[in-house]
Write a protein that holds these residues in place. Structure first.
Motif, mmCIF file in Angstrom:
data_model
loop_
_atom_site.group_PDB
_atom_site.id
_atom_site.type_symbol
_atom_site.label_atom_id
_atom_site.label_comp_id
_atom_site.label_asym_id
_atom_site.label_seq_id
_atom_site.Cartn_x
_atom_site.Cartn_y
_atom_site.Cartn_z
ATOM 1 N N GLN A 9 0.806 -1.226 0.000
ATOM 2 C CA GLN A 9 0.000 0.000 0.000
ATOM 3 C C GLN A 9 0.839 1.276 0.000
ATOM 4 N N GLN A 10 2.019 1.179 -0.604
ATOM 5 C CA GLN A 10 2.884 2.347 -0.776
ATOM 6 C C GLN A 10 3.258 2.482 -2.256
ATOM 7 N N SER A 11 3.936 3.563 -2.599
ATOM 8 C CA SER A 11 4.284 3.824 -3.994
ATOM 9 C C SER A 11 5.251 2.798 -4.554
ATOM 10 N N THR A 12 6.088 2.238 -3.704
ATOM 11 C CA THR A 12 6.991 1.166 -4.109
ATOM 12 C C THR A 12 6.956 0.066 -3.060
ATOM 13 N N ALA A 13 7.346 -1.127 -3.470
ATOM 14 C CA ALA A 13 7.360 -2.251 -2.534
ATOM 15 C C ALA A 13 8.421 -2.066 -1.450
ATOM 16 N N GLU A 14 9.493 -1.367 -1.766
ATOM 17 C CA GLU A 14 10.500 -1.090 -0.734
ATOM 18 C C GLU A 14 9.902 -0.251 0.383
ATOM 19 N N GLN A 15 9.152 0.762 0.016
ATOM 20 C CA GLN A 15 8.512 1.602 1.028
ATOM 21 C C GLN A 15 7.467 0.824 1.810
ATOM 22 N N GLY A 16 6.811 -0.115 1.147
ATOM 23 C CA GLY A 16 5.747 -0.881 1.782
ATOM 24 C C GLY A 16 6.195 -2.195 2.390
ATOM 25 N N LEU A 17 7.505 -2.428 2.450
ATOM 26 C CA LEU A 17 8.016 -3.717 2.928
ATOM 27 C C LEU A 17 7.531 -4.097 4.327
ATOM 28 N N PRO A 18 7.455 -3.179 5.293
ATOM 29 C CA PRO A 18 6.957 -3.586 6.613
ATOM 30 C C PRO A 18 5.560 -4.213 6.561
ATOM 31 N N LEU A 19 4.651 -3.635 5.777
ATOM 32 C CA LEU A 19 3.314 -4.217 5.659
ATOM 33 C C LEU A 19 3.356 -5.528 4.894
#
Length: 252
Positions: free
Chosen positions: A150-160
């Motif tokens: 649920q972020q612009s990139t999977a790196e940013q959304g990695l915690p979720l």
């Protein structure tokens, strides 16, 4: 062993991805729409020339994921065609206006998929509550969920993504959006076993004449004389990272 799915927007890219070692291909058209249903001709060629599993996306248009009755009817026809042509999997998704999974529509669409493997696409990233959505999709029997956390990139959304992967009781969590040979190890080390990537780069068009006064796109940022294609070196490098990680884990 982790799997590598490559998103392809043309048959040439799909062949390149297969030759580079892709485990599965998501076949789309409309890159600037975020991926829409490929044409009949593309489906025919994919079934003829691609031997690894090909999962076409069923998405009648770009934009949001709330569909009209006529759009749902189109999706049903596309699913029937994809199944008739002999594909083994499919990618789809539908939401309610409040950002929840459209359970009723999903049931109607899934009723047509029978033994097809089903991926719920990044409509998941537009859901209001990802954990409720995860449970609902598990109850529906979805095989995998493609998400950027649920972020612009999977790196940013990695915690979720990691949390979803820990909580899932059914669907495999497939990380996608911005994953490449430079950062794939981050996801593999985090225990993510399904990786989705476009693994590509822009190539100059063969057109020699460019009319500066006319554009075929309303997207003023789009350069119509650049074509996005899968890069075989990126696919090979990502596959090598997967093999290395798998062998290291096995030895350990």
């Amino acid at each position: 062993m982790p799997t590598l799915e490559i998103c392809c927007y043309d048959i040439e890219s799909a062949i390149t991805a297969q030759d580079g070692g892709a485990d599965r291909i998501e076949l789309c058209s409309g890159r600037y729409d975020g991926g829409v249903t490929p044409s009949y001709g593309a489906l025919i060629k994919a079934h003829k020339f691609i031997s690894v599993p090909v999962h076409p996306i069923v998405r009648p248009r770009g934009g949001d994921f709330y569909y009209s009755q006529s759009e749902i009817a189109t999706m049903k026809s596309d699913i029937s065609l994809i199944k008739e042509l002999g594909f083994k999997g499919i990618v789809l998704g539908a939401l309610e206006t409040d950002g929840s999974i459209d359970i009723l529509i999903m049931r109607k669409l899934l009723a047509l998929t029978s033994d097809l493997s089903v991926t719920f696409h990044r409509a998941f990233d537009m859901c209001r509550d990802p954990f409720t959505a995860l449970k609902q999709l598990a109850d529906l029997g979805i095989d995998r969920i493609l998400t950027s956390g649920q972020q612009s990139t999977a790196e940013q959304g990695l915690p979720l993504i990691i949390e979803l992967n820990e909580k899932t009781t059914g669907p495999r969590i497939m990380a996608g959006c911005g994953i490449n040979s430079n950062n794939i190890k981050t996801f593999l080390d985090a225990g993510i076993k399904d990786i989705h990537s476009s693994a590509g780069k822009y190539q100059p068009s063969y057109m020699q004449y460019h009319n500066p006064n006319v554009s075929m796109s309303q997207n003023t940022q789009q350069n119509e004389y650049l074509n996005y294609q899968v890069d075989p070196d990126i696919v090979v490098a990502m596959k090598e990272q997967i093999r290395y990680t798998n062998n290291t884990l096995f030895i350990g």
